[in-house]
Design a protein around this motif. Structure first.
Motif, PDB file in Angstrom:
ATOM      1  N   VAL A   1       2.488 -42.072  -0.890  1.00 58.25           N
ATOM      2  CA  VAL A   1       2.559 -40.612  -0.817  1.00 58.25           C
ATOM      3  C   VAL A   1       3.063 -40.194   0.558  1.00 58.25           C
ATOM      4  O   VAL A   1       3.954 -39.351   0.685  1.00 58.25           O
TER       5      VAL A   1
ATOM      6  N   ARG B   1       6.737 -40.772   0.992  1.00 56.45           N
ATOM      7  CA  ARG B   1       7.568 -39.769   0.323  1.00 56.45           C
ATOM      8  C   ARG B   1       7.572 -38.440   1.059  1.00 56.45           C
ATOM      9  O   ARG B   1       8.583 -37.733   1.094  1.00 56.45           O
ATOM     10  N   LEU B   2       6.442 -38.093   1.644  1.00 53.48           N
ATOM     11  CA  LEU B   2       6.353 -36.803   2.328  1.00 53.48           C
ATOM     12  C   LEU B   2       6.982 -36.839   3.719  1.00 53.48           C
ATOM     13  O   LEU B   2       7.316 -35.793   4.274  1.00 53.48           O
TER      14      LEU B   2
ATOM     15  N   ALA C   1      10.203 -34.906   4.280  1.00 53.52           N
ATOM     16  CA  ALA C   1      10.293 -33.520   3.810  1.00 53.52           C
ATOM     17  C   ALA C   1      10.359 -32.545   4.976  1.00 53.52           C
ATOM     18  O   ALA C   1       9.794 -32.776   6.046  1.00 53.52           O
TER      19      ALA C   1
ATOM     20  N   LEU D   1      -1.173 -37.818   6.903  1.00 54.68           N
ATOM     21  CA  LEU D   1       0.083 -37.568   7.621  1.00 54.68           C
ATOM     22  C   LEU D   1      -0.101 -37.732   9.123  1.00 54.68           C
ATOM     23  O   LEU D   1       0.733 -38.348   9.803  1.00 54.68           O
TER      24      LEU D   1
ATOM     25  N   VAL E   1       1.501 -27.424  -0.858  1.00 48.98           N
ATOM     26  CA  VAL E   1       0.311 -28.008  -1.479  1.00 48.98           C
ATOM     27  C   VAL E   1      -0.480 -26.888  -2.149  1.00 48.98           C
ATOM     28  O   VAL E   1      -0.998 -25.988  -1.482  1.00 48.98           O
TER      29      VAL E   1
ATOM     30  N   TYR F   1       3.616 -27.809   6.539  1.00 50.77           N
ATOM     31  CA  TYR F   1       2.654 -28.172   5.499  1.00 50.77           C
ATOM     32  C   TYR F   1       2.007 -26.874   5.034  1.00 50.77           C
ATOM     33  O   TYR F   1       1.149 -26.310   5.706  1.00 50.77           O
TER      34      TYR F   1
ATOM     35  N   VAL G   1       8.964 -30.768  -1.030  1.00 52.85           N
ATOM     36  CA  VAL G   1       8.136 -31.536  -1.967  1.00 52.85           C
ATOM     37  C   VAL G   1       6.971 -30.654  -2.404  1.00 52.85           C
ATOM     38  O   VAL G   1       6.323 -30.003  -1.575  1.00 52.85           O
TER      39      VAL G   1
ATOM     40  N   VAL H   1       3.263 -30.468  -4.129  1.00 58.56           N
ATOM     41  CA  VAL H   1       2.042 -31.226  -4.409  1.00 58.56           C
ATOM     42  C   VAL H   1       1.059 -30.262  -5.065  1.00 58.56           C
ATOM     43  O   VAL H   1       0.872 -29.139  -4.584  1.00 58.56           O
TER      44      VAL H   1
ATOM     45  N   ILE I   1       6.329 -29.147   2.842  1.00 58.60           N
ATOM     46  CA  ILE I   1       5.411 -29.744   1.886  1.00 58.60           C
ATOM     47  C   ILE I   1       4.514 -28.625   1.378  1.00 58.60           C
ATOM     48  O   ILE I   1       3.720 -28.058   2.141  1.00 58.60           O
TER      49      ILE I   1
END
Length: 451
Positions: free
Chosen positions: A75, A78-79, A82, A107, A87, A313, A341, A343, A85
């Motif tokens: 995870v 993949r992040l 970005a 992270l 969420v 984020y 991305v 989430v 992100i």
């Protein structure tokens, strides 16, 4: 969360436990959010999740949109590439907030220092948030410093795990939202009806919803309005037809130091039948409010990325995240080459919907504390549904009741209901509601309020 479990924000039906994510029918086309890595990019597949085995996936697991489990390290991988992100959350789910904090900690442990962007707070609170990051403001003092109760109202303890990661890692953090009530005021009065000082807080361009989102939400809206009319004594109305015009402005977004992109309002297809005028106005107002929120949060996230650097984020309600319909769509207008991305929480109710997000985390839905769903219109909170066997059903609530007071507080918004319920749950006390039913006032004491 799929269609069967959607919590209809478009209906303004909120369980008294609080936050709803808007889970609608998946759009016909891709949500336009480009994953950092495709599901096949050497991500170890831990097995597909089928509808029959979904409930067996442990809470706290990460799952891809194609139904395969993902290790936390993958995870993070993949992040890591970005720019944004997003969420999602249900505002009152402790599990959702723990998973947001866990992902943020993963992270930071990997050496990343994202800017944390918060739907929960307006930009005016940023000086206090900077002090938290710098270590000069403690977490216990933060709610008063940012006037959490007024600006958000949901229990601060739910969000504490996220702020603990921010404070311990010294992460930059920004409020992304407008002052409380401003978006709804824009929905009532229109952008042109706002005073210049308030209009200046909203981006110059407010991108309307995509045609797919608008058509989907209009269908749900019609269903709701039809059911509401059927509940009224003496009749029912029919509401059919296609999307109507948004009436939202188009133009060019330009601010010093900001990426620019001309964003044109999508022209809806000519409807064969139109909504009744009052229904159309209510729907357009709702869509404008959502668009104002999403545009402002996206705009401020881009500013944060420019000012501070690093990935952003973003924590926001699921309705602003899923399907790329909300914040992500507006990010693409302001920052066209951004890598985004999504989430999102997944409740285990069937296989994940790959159109909804790129990565999911498994959390159970928080059970309704009182078992009430309600609508808010014309300044009144009206009970729309009472769950069988719930504390509300035991207390004697009925659909159609208008809630006048809760715990001695005048109920003029859904937020007051949430605050009264949270306060009673925290103290373990019962709460007395006053409702208007058939023209008479009735008091309904309700207990069993446990956190």
């Amino acid at each position: 969360m799929g269609l069967a479990a959607r919590c209809a924000l478009i209906l303004c039906l909120f369980m008294l436990t609080g936050g709803c994510s808007l889970a609608g029918r998946p759009p016909a086309a891709s949500h336009g959010v480009v994953p950092v890595a495709s599901p096949q990019d050497d991500v170890p597949r831990a097995g597909q999740v089928s509808a029959g085995t979904a409930a067996a996936v442990p809470v706290g697991s990460f799952v891809q949109g194609d139904g395969s489990l993902i290790a936390p390290s993958d995870v993070v991988r993949r992040l890591a590439g970005a720019d944004y992100i997003l969420v999602g959350e249900s505002h009152t789910s402790p599990c959702d907030h723990r998973m947001q904090a866990r992902l943020l900690r993963l992270l930071t442990d990997a050496g990343l220092r994202p800017v944390v962007g918060l739907e929960m707070l307006p930009t005016a609170t940023n000086p206090a948030l900077w002090r938290l990051s710098a270590g000069s403001l403690g977490i216990d003092a933060l709610p008063d410093a940012v006037d959490w109760r007024t600006n958000w109202g949901y229990d601060f303890a739910l969000y504490r795990p996220v702020f603990e990661v921010i404070a311990s890692a010294g992460l930059p953090v920004r409020g992304l939202n407008l002052p409380a009530g401003l978006a709804r005021k824009a929905g009532r009065e229109g952008l042109e009806g706002l005073p210049p000082a308030e209009r200046a807080l909203i981006p110059s361009v407010v991108m309307p919803p995509s045609e797919g989102q608008r058509a989907t939400l209009e269908e749900v809206f019609r269903e709701h309005m039809t059911m509401r009319e059927m509940r009224k004594p003496g009749g029912a109305t029919s509401a059919t037809g296609a999307a109507s015009s948004t009436g939202m402005p188009s133009g060019t977004a330009a601010t010093a130091g900001m990426p620019t992109e001309t964003v044109q309002a999508a022209a809806p297809a000519a409807p064969e039948q139109t909504m009744p005028e009052a229904m159309r106005r209510a729907f357009d107002s709702f869509m404008l409010v959502q668009s104002v929120w999403d545009a402002t949060m996206a705009y401020e996230a881009v500013r944060a990325r420019i000012d501070i650097g690093g990935p952003v984020y973003i924590l926001a309600g699921g309705g602003h995240v899923e399907y790329g319909w909300g914040i992500a769509r507006r990010l693409r207008g302001f920052d066209p080459t951004a890598r985004i991305v999504l989430v999102h929480p997944w409740r285990g109710d069937g296989a994940p919907d790959p159109a909804q997000a790129d990565i999911f985390f498994r959390c159970d839905a928080a059970p309704p504390r009182l078992g009430l769903a309600f609508t808010f219109d014309d300044g009144r909170v009206r009970i729309a549904e009472v769950l069988p066997g719930s504390p509300a059903a035991t207390a004697g609530f009925l659909p159609g009741d208008v809630v006048l007071t809760a715990g001695g507080r005048t109920v003029d918004s859904p937020k007051v209901l949430h605050e009264a319920g949270s306060a009673a749950a925290a103290s373990g006390a019962s709460i007395v509601f006053t409702v208007l039913r058939d023209g008479a006032r009735t008091e309904l004491p309700l207990d069993q309020l446990v956190r």
